[in-house]
Scaffold this motif. Structure first.
Motif, PDB file in Angstrom:
ATOM      1  N   PRO A 187       0.820  -1.219   0.000  1.00 43.60           N
ATOM      2  CA  PRO A 187       0.000   0.000   0.000  1.00 43.60           C
ATOM      3  C   PRO A 187       0.852   1.267   0.000  1.00 43.60           C
ATOM      4  N   GLY A 188       0.373   2.252  -0.742  1.00 46.69           N
ATOM      5  CA  GLY A 188       1.102   3.507  -0.858  1.00 46.69           C
ATOM      6  C   GLY A 188       2.301   3.435  -1.777  1.00 46.69           C
ATOM      7  N   GLY A 189       2.452   2.308  -2.494  1.00 49.08           N
ATOM      8  CA  GLY A 189       3.592   2.150  -3.387  1.00 49.08           C
ATOM      9  C   GLY A 189       4.867   1.716  -2.697  1.00 49.08           C
ATOM     10  N   ALA A 190       4.806   1.395  -1.406  1.00 52.47           N
ATOM     11  CA  ALA A 190       6.005   0.968  -0.670  1.00 52.47           C
ATOM     12  C   ALA A 190       6.522  -0.352  -1.234  1.00 52.47           C
ATOM     13  N   ARG A 191       7.818  -0.561  -1.077  1.00 51.92           N
ATOM     14  CA  ARG A 191       8.444  -1.788  -1.563  1.00 51.92           C
ATOM     15  C   ARG A 191       8.827  -2.732  -0.421  1.00 51.92           C
ATOM     16  N   LEU A 192       8.946  -2.197   0.772  1.00 51.64           N
ATOM     17  CA  LEU A 192       9.307  -3.014   1.932  1.00 51.64           C
ATOM     18  C   LEU A 192       8.217  -2.908   2.985  1.00 51.64           C
ATOM     19  N   ALA A 193       7.695  -4.057   3.405  1.00 48.43           N
ATOM     20  CA  ALA A 193       6.739  -4.125   4.513  1.00 48.43           C
ATOM     21  C   ALA A 193       7.482  -4.585   5.765  1.00 48.43           C
ATOM     22  N   VAL A 194       7.259  -3.915   6.879  1.00 49.65           N
ATOM     23  CA  VAL A 194       7.922  -4.231   8.140  1.00 49.65           C
ATOM     24  C   VAL A 194       6.870  -4.452   9.214  1.00 49.65           C
ATOM     25  N   TYR A 195       6.988  -5.557   9.947  1.00 46.69           N
ATOM     26  CA  TYR A 195       6.083  -5.774  11.073  1.00 46.69           C
ATOM     27  C   TYR A 195       6.863  -6.280  12.276  1.00 46.69           C
ATOM     28  N   VAL A 201       8.480   3.175   3.821  1.00 41.43           N
ATOM     29  CA  VAL A 201       8.196   1.756   3.979  1.00 41.43           C
ATOM     30  C   VAL A 201       6.794   1.576   4.564  1.00 41.43           C
ATOM     31  N   TYR A 202       6.280   0.366   4.443  1.00 37.84           N
ATOM     32  CA  TYR A 202       4.951   0.010   4.927  1.00 37.84           C
ATOM     33  C   TYR A 202       5.109  -0.634   6.304  1.00 37.84           C
ATOM     34  N   ILE A 203       4.927   0.161   7.362  1.00 36.71           N
ATOM     35  CA  ILE A 203       5.027  -0.339   8.733  1.00 36.71           C
ATOM     36  C   ILE A 203       3.648  -0.829   9.131  1.00 36.71           C
ATOM     37  N   THR A 204       3.515  -2.120   9.423  1.00 36.38           N
ATOM     38  CA  THR A 204       2.190  -2.727   9.428  1.00 36.38           C
ATOM     39  C   THR A 204       2.126  -3.914  10.383  1.00 36.38           C
ATOM     40  N   THR A 205       1.163  -4.794  10.179  1.00 37.33           N
ATOM     41  CA  THR A 205       1.015  -6.031  10.943  1.00 37.33           C
ATOM     42  C   THR A 205       0.995  -7.202   9.978  1.00 37.33           C
ATOM     43  N   ALA A 206       1.199  -8.385  10.508  1.00 33.32           N
ATOM     44  CA  ALA A 206       1.146  -9.577   9.654  1.00 33.32           C
ATOM     45  C   ALA A 206      -0.239  -9.743   9.042  1.00 33.32           C
ATOM     46  N   GLY A 207      -1.288  -9.433   9.799  1.00 30.24           N
ATOM     47  CA  GLY A 207      -2.641  -9.551   9.269  1.00 30.24           C
ATOM     48  C   GLY A 207      -2.912  -8.608   8.117  1.00 30.24           C
ATOM     49  N   ALA A 208      -2.372  -7.388   8.184  1.00 35.67           N
ATOM     50  CA  ALA A 208      -2.547  -6.438   7.082  1.00 35.67           C
ATOM     51  C   ALA A 208      -1.762  -6.883   5.858  1.00 35.67           C
ATOM     52  N   ILE A 209      -0.633  -7.533   6.060  1.00 35.12           N
ATOM     53  CA  ILE A 209       0.109  -8.114   4.934  1.00 35.12           C
ATOM     54  C   ILE A 209      -0.749  -9.173   4.251  1.00 35.12           C
ATOM     55  N   TYR A 210      -1.398 -10.024   5.055  1.00 36.85           N
ATOM     56  CA  TYR A 210      -2.304 -11.019   4.478  1.00 36.85           C
ATOM     57  C   TYR A 210      -3.411 -10.337   3.659  1.00 36.85           C
ATOM     58  N   ASP A 211      -4.020  -9.321   4.208  1.00 37.74           N
ATOM     59  CA  ASP A 211      -5.114  -8.636   3.506  1.00 37.74           C
ATOM     60  C   ASP A 211      -4.654  -8.100   2.158  1.00 37.74           C
TER      61      ASP A 211
END
Length: 299
Positions: free
Chosen positions: A22-30, A273-283
């Motif tokens: 989301p937002g065009g980020a390339r790295l998701a961090v949780y 970066v996309y600072i998030t949760t594992a559940g939001a990564i799943y979504d």
């Protein structure tokens, strides 16, 4: 032919379809924060020092400090930096530390199933016993939170040959047990599929600090260096970076000081970066077209 688990096929990370977070980020961090309760005088548990005959008061009390002190300090740090978390919760925590669980609920953090207690491994159970363990932990969390968790991390990351099947059959959508990739991939189960979301074994305080005896500054450097390198790598492929923490380890004051430095470094890239949760990564993964994520052709 070597024996295979049959859960996924080989796929090199540079050979896959591209997508963005989301937002065009390339790295998701949780952040995966392990909230664990242990039996006194029996069962498994990480050790500060070699354990003696049971009751092993030294190591039990060291772990229990995490629920009484360390977790609260870690939550304060997350609040200071405005960071979300995926809380990996032994279901025994609800009866043992209800005020801690209420504080986490007030933050709106994701709850991930983490068995009943880390005093046991589900891998040594019969299929019926393992199914009952998953059902009991799920029911306890659902009763407290109003909904069952969607993700699971087994205590000690211990799986039987049937664990992914049992999780999918119990309604779980993703697992954190497998550390074989830096992107989510679909795993086959006997009645459908289960998303594997990367969970770290390097940026993880148990193998780093307890097993390898890394110092507090060294562990913080592992987090920072992993983040910086993965941020660079993610220009070529979208990646997931998990950080695994245990309050009885990183909640200790001398380690928390260095962890604060590492997490502040990541929070400073909030717009990139996309600072998030594992559940939001799943979504996000399930919102992508079929075929983008490896294994999505699985039944």
């Amino acid at each position: 032919m070597l024996r295979s688990h049959g859960r996924y096929d080989y796929s090199g990370i540079t050979e896959r379809a591209d997508y963005a977070w989301p937002g065009g980020a390339r790295l998701a961090v949780y952040l995966g924060i392990n909230l664990e309760h242990f039996a006194f005088g029996e069962g498994l548990g990480a050790e500060l020092a070699p354990g003696g005959p049971q009751p092993d008061v030294l190591n039990f009390a060291w772990r229990d400090w995490g629920n009484r002190v360390g977790a609260w300090r870690l939550i304060e740090l997350l609040d200071d930096l405005r960071l979300p978390a995926s809380m990996l919760v032994n279901s025994a925590m609800y009866a043992y530390a209800p005020s801690l669980m209420a504080r986490i609920r007030s933050r709106g953090d994701e709850i991930v199933g983490h068995g009943r207690t880390n005093s046991e491994r589900q891998s040594v159970l019969s299929e019926a016993e393992e199914r009952a363990l998953i059902a009991e932990a799920t029911a306890t969390i659902a009763a407290a939170e109003g909904a069952p968790p969607r993700g699971w991390l087994s205590p000690w990351i211990a799986e039987s040959h049937a664990t992914p099947d049992l999780l999918a059959e119990a309604g779980y959508r993703y697992t954190l047990n497998w550390c074989m990739d830096d992107q989510p991939i679909w795993m086959r189960t006997r009645n459908g599929k289960l998303l594997s979301i990367p969970y770290p074994q390097e940026a993880n305080d148990i193998p780093s600090i307890v097993a390898r005896k890394d110092g507090a500054a060294q562990f913080a450097d592992i987090i920072v260096d992993s983040f910086d390198e993965m941020l660079s790598q993610s220009q070529r492929q979208p990646l997931v970076m998990g950080i695994a923490l245990h309050p009885y380890i990183v909640g200790q004051p001398h380690r928390l000081r260095h962890l604060r430095r590492a997490l502040a470094h990541i929070a400073g890239h909030r717009g990139t970066v996309y600072i998030t949760t594992a559940g939001a990564i799943y979504d996000h993964i399930v919102s992508l077209p079929k075929g983008i994520v490896p294994g999505s052709e699985a039944p």
